[in-house]
Design a protein around this motif. Sequence first.
Motif, PDB file in Angstrom:
ATOM      1  N   ARG A   1     -48.461  65.893   4.351  1.00  0.00           N
ATOM      2  CA  ARG A   1     -47.158  65.256   4.160  1.00  0.00           C
ATOM      3  C   ARG A   1     -47.323  64.035   3.275  1.00  0.00           C
ATOM      4  O   ARG A   1     -48.239  63.233   3.474  1.00  0.00           O
ATOM      5  CB  ARG A   1     -46.549  64.839   5.497  1.00  0.00           C
TER       6      ARG A   1
ATOM      7  N   ALA B   1     -42.423  64.951   0.949  1.00  0.00           N
ATOM      8  CA  ALA B   1     -42.724  66.373   0.792  1.00  0.00           C
ATOM      9  C   ALA B   1     -43.738  66.777   1.849  1.00  0.00           C
ATOM     10  O   ALA B   1     -44.664  66.012   2.160  1.00  0.00           O
ATOM     11  CB  ALA B   1     -43.256  66.672  -0.601  1.00  0.00           C
ATOM     12  N   THR B   2     -43.576  67.984   2.400  1.00  0.00           N
ATOM     13  CA  THR B   2     -44.491  68.492   3.417  1.00  0.00           C
ATOM     14  C   THR B   2     -44.908  69.914   3.075  1.00  0.00           C
ATOM     15  O   THR B   2     -44.055  70.775   2.814  1.00  0.00           O
ATOM     16  CB  THR B   2     -43.838  68.481   4.813  1.00  0.00           C
TER      17      THR B   2
ATOM     18  N   ARG C   1     -45.326  77.021   3.433  1.00  0.00           N
ATOM     19  CA  ARG C   1     -43.957  76.518   3.312  1.00  0.00           C
ATOM     20  C   ARG C   1     -44.021  75.091   2.802  1.00  0.00           C
ATOM     21  O   ARG C   1     -44.738  74.248   3.329  1.00  0.00           O
ATOM     22  CB  ARG C   1     -43.242  76.568   4.664  1.00  0.00           C
TER      23      ARG C   1
ATOM     24  N   SER D   1     -41.543  71.842   1.637  1.00  0.00           N
ATOM     25  CA  SER D   1     -40.187  71.301   1.688  1.00  0.00           C
ATOM     26  C   SER D   1     -40.176  69.866   1.176  1.00  0.00           C
ATOM     27  O   SER D   1     -41.183  69.156   1.233  1.00  0.00           O
ATOM     28  CB  SER D   1     -39.637  71.339   3.119  1.00  0.00           C
ATOM     29  N   VAL D   2     -39.005  69.463   0.666  1.00  0.00           N
ATOM     30  CA  VAL D   2     -38.802  68.106   0.153  1.00  0.00           C
ATOM     31  C   VAL D   2     -37.573  67.523   0.842  1.00  0.00           C
ATOM     32  O   VAL D   2     -36.564  68.222   1.003  1.00  0.00           O
ATOM     33  CB  VAL D   2     -38.614  68.101  -1.378  1.00  0.00           C
ATOM     34  N   VAL D   3     -37.664  66.266   1.232  1.00  0.00           N
ATOM     35  CA  VAL D   3     -36.541  65.570   1.850  1.00  0.00           C
ATOM     36  C   VAL D   3     -36.190  64.357   0.991  1.00  0.00           C
ATOM     37  O   VAL D   3     -37.058  63.524   0.698  1.00  0.00           O
ATOM     38  CB  VAL D   3     -36.867  65.101   3.281  1.00  0.00           C
TER      39      VAL D   3
ATOM     40  N   THR E   1     -32.828  68.191   3.154  1.00  0.00           N
ATOM     41  CA  THR E   1     -34.063  68.959   3.023  1.00  0.00           C
ATOM     42  C   THR E   1     -33.842  70.179   2.140  1.00  0.00           C
ATOM     43  O   THR E   1     -32.839  70.892   2.288  1.00  0.00           O
ATOM     44  CB  THR E   1     -34.560  69.426   4.398  1.00  0.00           C
ATOM     45  N   SER E   2     -34.770  70.396   1.237  1.00  0.00           N
ATOM     46  CA  SER E   2     -34.722  71.593   0.390  1.00  0.00           C
ATOM     47  C   SER E   2     -36.085  72.271   0.411  1.00  0.00           C
ATOM     48  O   SER E   2     -37.126  71.607   0.428  1.00  0.00           O
ATOM     49  CB  SER E   2     -34.331  71.230  -1.042  1.00  0.00           C
ATOM     50  N   GLU E   3     -36.062  73.593   0.438  1.00  0.00           N
ATOM     51  CA  GLU E   3     -37.289  74.378   0.385  1.00  0.00           C
ATOM     52  C   GLU E   3     -37.704  74.596  -1.070  1.00  0.00           C
ATOM     53  O   GLU E   3     -36.859  74.805  -1.941  1.00  0.00           O
ATOM     54  CB  GLU E   3     -37.090  75.729   1.066  1.00  0.00           C
ATOM     55  N   VAL E   4     -38.998  74.529  -1.302  1.00  0.00           N
ATOM     56  CA  VAL E   4     -39.552  74.749  -2.632  1.00  0.00           C
ATOM     57  C   VAL E   4     -40.339  76.051  -2.601  1.00  0.00           C
ATOM     58  O   VAL E   4     -41.201  76.249  -1.737  1.00  0.00           O
ATOM     59  CB  VAL E   4     -40.457  73.578  -3.057  1.00  0.00           C
TER      60      VAL E   4
END
Length: 364
Positions: A262, A270-271, A287, A289-291, A296-299
């Motif tokens: 993270r 981002a995690t 997985r 993800s960005v916050v 939150t959005s998945e990349v």
Amino acid sequence: MRIRTVLVGFGWSGREIWLPRLMASGDYEVVAAVDPDPAKREAFTAATDRPAFGDVDLLRAEDADLALVASPNHLHAAIARRLLSQGLATFVEKPVCLSSAEADTLAEAERAGGGPLLAGSACRYRADVRKLADLAGELGRLRHIDLVWERARGVPRSQGWFTSRAAAGGGVLFDLGWHLLDVLEAIAGPLAFDRVAASTSHDHVNDPRWTAAWRHDQPAPELNADVEDTVRGFLVTGTGLSVGLRASWATHSVSHDVTEIRIDGSGGAATLRSTFGFSPNREPRPRLSVVRRGRTSEVAVPAEPIGTEYSRQLDDLRARLADPSACGSAIAGARRIVCTIEALYAASATPLLPTGPVTTAAAT
């Protein structure tokens, strides 16, 4: 022109990771192996129809372009020093060395022999890690990075050397921790830490129920490990970037093996949640993800077969062999990592020196 390669060490890593990838690559030609064990030499020759030697001093530098060192940890520096002194380009698996003093010795051997030392730590070549590193530049000023790699049940045996401080240098910190610290540099660049706190524990390392069965290691003759199976650390740079590190070979807290990184920045977080390494007891897919501002959005992260990062590392290795500026770079990075490991062990009051004698043969 294919790179004539000598494989030094034919244990699990040499046999399962490196030989198949070297043989499958059009860029490399495996010309020989080195291992002190006659049975392993016989197995290598039977698999490749190439010669195998009992000691690296039996090699001639002019007969190879590269030596790939996949021996037990405590032999890495001694073997690499001898190969580099001959002027042979030498790739060393992580951990490249077990102390800052060994790093200095390797740097001198590289300068004296003229051949480059190249360092192995494959996790930075994963597609998900590369995507995370790209995202780090979009998160503003980096404030904190968490590095976690926990196995539900994954203590390596490798005939006992992996859990012997004299042979491995340490436990999970030198094993999984080295990978995590290398990934940290891939994300944040070279770092030096002013403040370090750490603790280690060894609750599972001498219990056969926590062994990494997926490695198919031969059982150790007895369980007398003197290394940690878990390390927890907190580090702070002079600029205020903080880093949390947690690595475990075995733990009650997860049901399968998990790697999580993270990054917290001034402009977002981002995690990455994934599983590094070869364990089949893993996350179903990476997985990322960005916050930002609470949203939150998945990349998307490309799926790739287990172990692809090692093949990708070989692709990069060819480019580094052709780069005149490669000399000095890898050992400088290895020295930073091993200095951080030394600081973590010192902060946890874990002994830094081997507890028993070591040999200098190219064992696996």
